[in-house]
Write an enzyme that holds these catalytic residues in place. Structure first.
Site, PDB file in Angstrom:
ATOM      1  N   GLU A 179       0.369  -1.336   0.723  1.00 20.05           N
ATOM      2  CA  GLU A 179       0.299   0.015  -0.035  1.00 20.05           C
ATOM      3  C   GLU A 179       1.036   1.152  -0.245  1.00 20.05           C
ATOM      4  O   GLU A 179       1.039   1.871   0.735  1.00 20.05           O
ATOM      5  CB  GLU A 179      -1.284  -0.050   1.611  1.00 20.05           C
ATOM      6  CG  GLU A 179      -1.948  -1.427   1.125  1.00 20.05           C
ATOM      7  CD  GLU A 179      -3.119  -1.001   2.398  1.00 20.05           C
ATOM      8  OE1 GLU A 179      -3.466  -0.781   3.512  1.00 20.05           O
ATOM      9  OE2 GLU A 179      -4.054  -1.257   2.141  1.00 20.05           O
ATOM     10  N   GLU A 372      -5.549  -8.758  -1.166  1.00 21.61           N
ATOM     11  CA  GLU A 372      -6.023  -8.560   0.080  1.00 21.61           C
ATOM     12  C   GLU A 372      -7.078  -7.819  -0.363  1.00 21.61           C
ATOM     13  O   GLU A 372      -7.700  -6.899  -1.364  1.00 21.61           O
ATOM     14  CB  GLU A 372      -5.981  -6.794   1.230  1.00 21.61           C
ATOM     15  CG  GLU A 372      -4.068  -6.878   1.102  1.00 21.61           C
ATOM     16  CD  GLU A 372      -4.120  -6.050   2.417  1.00 21.61           C
ATOM     17  OE1 GLU A 372      -4.388  -5.449   3.369  1.00 21.61           O
ATOM     18  OE2 GLU A 372      -2.682  -5.577   2.465  1.00 21.61           O
TER      19      GLU A 372
HETATM   20  P1  P53 Z   1      -7.443  -3.166   9.544  1.00 22.40           P
HETATM   21  C1  P53 Z   1      -6.617   1.381   6.339  1.00 22.40           C
HETATM   22  C2  P53 Z   1      -7.714   1.165   4.587  1.00 22.40           C
HETATM   23  C3  P53 Z   1      -6.979  -0.181   4.046  1.00 22.40           C
HETATM   24  C4  P53 Z   1      -6.490  -0.422   3.323  1.00 22.40           C
HETATM   25  O1  P53 Z   1      -6.893  -3.428   7.715  1.00 22.40           O
HETATM   26  C5  P53 Z   1      -5.644  -0.384   5.435  1.00 22.40           C
HETATM   27  C6  P53 Z   1      -5.340  -0.238   5.838  1.00 22.40           C
HETATM   28  C7  P53 Z   1      -5.018   0.621   7.374  1.00 22.40           C
HETATM   29  O2  P53 Z   1      -5.808   0.367   8.196  1.00 22.40           O
HETATM   30  O3  P53 Z   1      -4.862  -1.581   5.934  1.00 22.40           O
HETATM   31  C8  P53 Z   1      -4.719  -2.491   5.373  1.00 22.40           C
HETATM   32  O4  P53 Z   1      -5.871  -4.432  10.183  1.00 22.40           O
HETATM   33  C9  P53 Z   1      -3.547  -3.460   4.992  1.00 22.40           C
HETATM   34  C10 P53 Z   1      -3.181  -4.186   5.998  1.00 22.40           C
HETATM   35  C11 P53 Z   1      -4.044  -4.818   6.808  1.00 22.40           C
HETATM   36  C12 P53 Z   1      -5.499  -4.351   6.237  1.00 22.40           C
HETATM   37  O5  P53 Z   1      -5.803  -3.458   5.483  1.00 22.40           O
HETATM   38  O6  P53 Z   1      -6.624  -2.301  10.107  1.00 22.40           O
HETATM   39  O7  P53 Z   1      -2.477  -3.393   3.956  1.00 22.40           O
HETATM   40  O8  P53 Z   1      -2.081  -4.252   6.608  1.00 22.40           O
HETATM   41  O9  P53 Z   1      -4.206  -4.955   8.247  1.00 22.40           O
HETATM   42  C13 P53 Z   1      -6.508  -4.341   7.315  1.00 22.40           C
HETATM   43  O10 P53 Z   1      -8.276  -3.502   9.337  1.00 22.40           O
END
Ligand code: P53
Length: 474
Positions: A179, A372
């Site tokens: 990201e 993801e």
């Molecule tokens: P969490 C925000 C918006 C989009 C992706 O997020 C994001 C985030 C961070 O909050 O991060 C990605 O754990 C990231 C992962 C993360 C996952 O999304 O906040 O690449 O490390 O865990 C989910 O729910």
């Protein structure tokens, strides 16, 4: 029709959110170790509150996380049982170079991932490796200001050379920066940046971004030299922006919001600083210092594929009354009245995934990889410890259906799909364990209590069936 025969089904994790073992194997401290759970977390990951050492008032979930450092064999066996074709994980930089500026890598760190990759191959699982997933050795933060410094490109090069040579034949899919656009939203987590009072933050972020973009191009070059089999991808926190209304100002606001994110991928994939970004920087008094040859270098070493995370679409408007933000999201976005949301306020939009895939494929015309996607939810085990996570199954089924439509009906070339947090892990945004994404439940709570025992949720058998049918049986 349907997904390609060699479609890479799997799941994704990141070192700092699952490994723990923060002092083991000679590992050095990293920025993300210092992000606590609780109300101070956002200020820390945004670089507004300096947290350079642990204190007694906070709980730091990355220290032990789900202890995958000691459980990886058991965890990979479960991934194998689900039929994973790939497992996306990240390398903790400070295991390989504990301080970051050493000349020789740490053998114990290299060995750890070598064993882990061999374990994956036992089950026919192809590793997909994120070189940096929100981590940076703390020594580099303190001594060089992390990605503010051009010297980081050389330190990152050392990391890449060490891992590309050591893991030749074991790993062929690499992502340079997780990201990469997160540098704009959570600069300490994204790039080890923190700010001094009165400093032009945008200047610091875009200068640091240039260093990351150079490092990413250099990694691509070296990866291809070390092994022509290597495939290197960029990684975007994606999710296209909708205009709140058809008012032209709203439409233009949504285009601008998309470009803010595309900027990074435009450089990594098309190899050029886009015209709109140069103009925007000029207007904002941002002067990115470059060295001679930088622009040619970026042009010569573009990525092989485009990877991205997708959780939600976003909405843009110019109407100040509507600028109420979706709760719990690092990305500020107006609420979309047509969509439901998760317990953390992330809006659920499967068609948005198809739209995002089309936007990216139209723009870059390179294969895509969804690395993801998933639903962060509270899971409540029943008296037997079983989690019937039908809500997760329906979220994933709808998203897989939408991505199949993008492939079948729109002709998007998609390499694979790895769901986020295939085993429960620490949330990046909040530091909580309570926000779970996994097919595998881990007994641990927000305060670090629990046995760490792993158990299969209902979605475990469901995903196994999805993979076995190559995405037909949802
Ligand atoms: P969490 C925000 C918006 C989009 C992706 O997020 C994001 C985030 C961070 O909050 O991060 C990605 O754990 C990231 C992962 C993360 C996952 O999304 O906040 O690449 O490390 O865990 C989910 O729910």
């Amino acid at each position: 029709m349907g997904f390609r025969k060699d479609f890479l089904w799997g799941g994704a994790t990141a070192a700092n959110q699952c490994e723990g073992g923060y002092k083991e194997g000679g590992r050095g401290l990293a920025n993300v170790d210092l992000a606590p759970v609780g109300p101070d977390r956002f200020a820390v990951i945004a670089g507004e509150k300096k947290m350079f050492q642990f204190d007694d008032e906070h709980f730091y979930p990355a220290k032990e996380a789900i202890d995958m450092y000691h459980h990886y064999k058991e965890d990979i066996a479960l991934f194998g049982e689900m039929g994973f074709k790939t497992y996306r994980l990240s390398i903790a930089w400070s295991r390989i170079f504990p301080l970051g500026d050493e000349t020789e890598p740490n053998e114990e760190g290299l060995k750890f991932y070598e064993d882990l990759f061999k374990e994956c191959h036992k089950y026919g699982i192809e590793p997909l490796v994120t070189i940096t997933h929100f981590d940076c050795p703390m020594h580099l933060v303190e001594k060089y200001g992390a990605w503010r410094s051009r010297e980081m490109v050389g330190f990152y090069e050392n990391l890449c050379r060490a891992i590309f040579t050591r893991y030749k034949g074991l790993v062929k899919y690499w992502l340079t920066f997780n990201e990469i656009n997160m540098i704009l939203h959570a600069p300490f987590m994204g790039a080890g940046l923190y700010f001094e009072e009165g400093e032009n933050k945008e200047q610091v972020k875009y200068q640091a971004a240039h260093h990351e973009l150079m490092a990413s191009a250099l990694a691509t070059k070296i990866a291809h030299e070390v092994d022509p089999e290597n495939q290197v991808g960029c990684m975007l926190a994606a999710g296209s922006n909708y205009a709140y209304t058809c008012k032209p100002e709203d439409v233009f606001a949504s285009r601008k919001a998309d470009r803010e994110n595309y900027f990074f991928i435009d450089v990594q994939s098309r190899g050029e600083y886009p015209a709109y970004a140069l103009k925007e920087m000029e207007r904002n008094g941002i002067n990115v210092v470059m060295e001679e040859g930088d622009l040619d270098f970026l042009k010569e070493h573009t990525v092989d594929f485009i990877s991205f995370s997708y959780y939600s679409s976003r909405v843009a408007t110019t109407d100040p009354k509507l600028l109420e933000q979706t709760a719990g999201n690092i990305f500020a976005s107006v609420k979309n009245p047509y969509l439901d949301a998760s317990e953390w306020g992330w809006q659920i939009d499967p068609l948005g995934l198809r739209i995002t895939m089309n936007d990216l494929y139209d723009r870059y015309q390179k294969p895509l990889f969804i690395v993801e996607n998933g639903l962060g939810a509270v899971d409540t085990p029943d008296e037997n410890g079983y989690v019937a996570d039908d809500y997760r199954i329906s979220y994933l089924a709808e998203h897989i259906q939408a991505m199949r439509d993008a492939v079948d009906e729109d002709g998007v070339d998609l390499l694979g799909y790895t769901t986020w947090g295939c085993i429960d892990l620490v949330s990046a945004g909040t530091g909580e364990m309570k926000k779970r994404y996994g097919f595998i439940y881990v007994d641990r709570d927000n305060d670090g209590n629990g046995t760490l025992k792993r158990s299969k949720k209902k979605s475990f058998d469901w995903y196994k069936k999805v993979i076995a049918s190559n995405g037909e049986d949802l």
